[in-house]
Design a protein around this motif. Sequence first.
Motif, short mmCIF file in Angstrom:
data_model
loop_
_atom_site.label_atom_id
_atom_site.label_comp_id
_atom_site.label_asym_id
_atom_site.label_seq_id
_atom_site.Cartn_x
_atom_site.Cartn_y
_atom_site.Cartn_z
N LEU A 279 98.60 -86.75 -3.62
CA LEU A 279 97.30 -86.34 -4.14
C LEU A 279 96.97 -84.91 -3.73
N VAL B 52 96.18 -81.96 -6.42
CA VAL B 52 94.92 -81.20 -6.40
C VAL B 52 95.21 -79.72 -6.19
N THR B 53 96.16 -79.40 -5.32
CA THR B 53 96.53 -78.00 -5.09
C THR B 53 97.08 -77.38 -6.36
N MET C 223 96.52 -78.32 -9.47
CA MET C 223 95.42 -78.18 -10.43
C MET C 223 94.55 -76.99 -10.07
N ASP C 224 94.26 -76.80 -8.79
CA ASP C 224 93.42 -75.70 -8.35
C ASP C 224 94.08 -74.36 -8.66
#
Length: 75
Positions: free
Chosen positions: A55, A59-60, A62-63
């Motif tokens: 996860l 998230v990294t 996507m960021d």
Amino acid sequence: MAKASEAEKAAKPNVFMRIGLFIKQIIDEMRKVVTPTGKELLGWAIAVFIFVLLLMAFVTAMDLGLGKLVMWVFG
């Protein structure tokens, strides 16, 4: 309507009986709990750790990806 609420209040046990019933229900539920073995606990801990790492990577990515997209669109 008023008679129904009066009947509920009359049938409701006092606060100490409700607390006693609550504690009895807690003890009954705690008896149903099965403690995992050390091997099971280690397996679940590793699974959770791997899931959290995945996860974090998602998230990294996507960021960083959305950040680059915004910089590309707005300069």
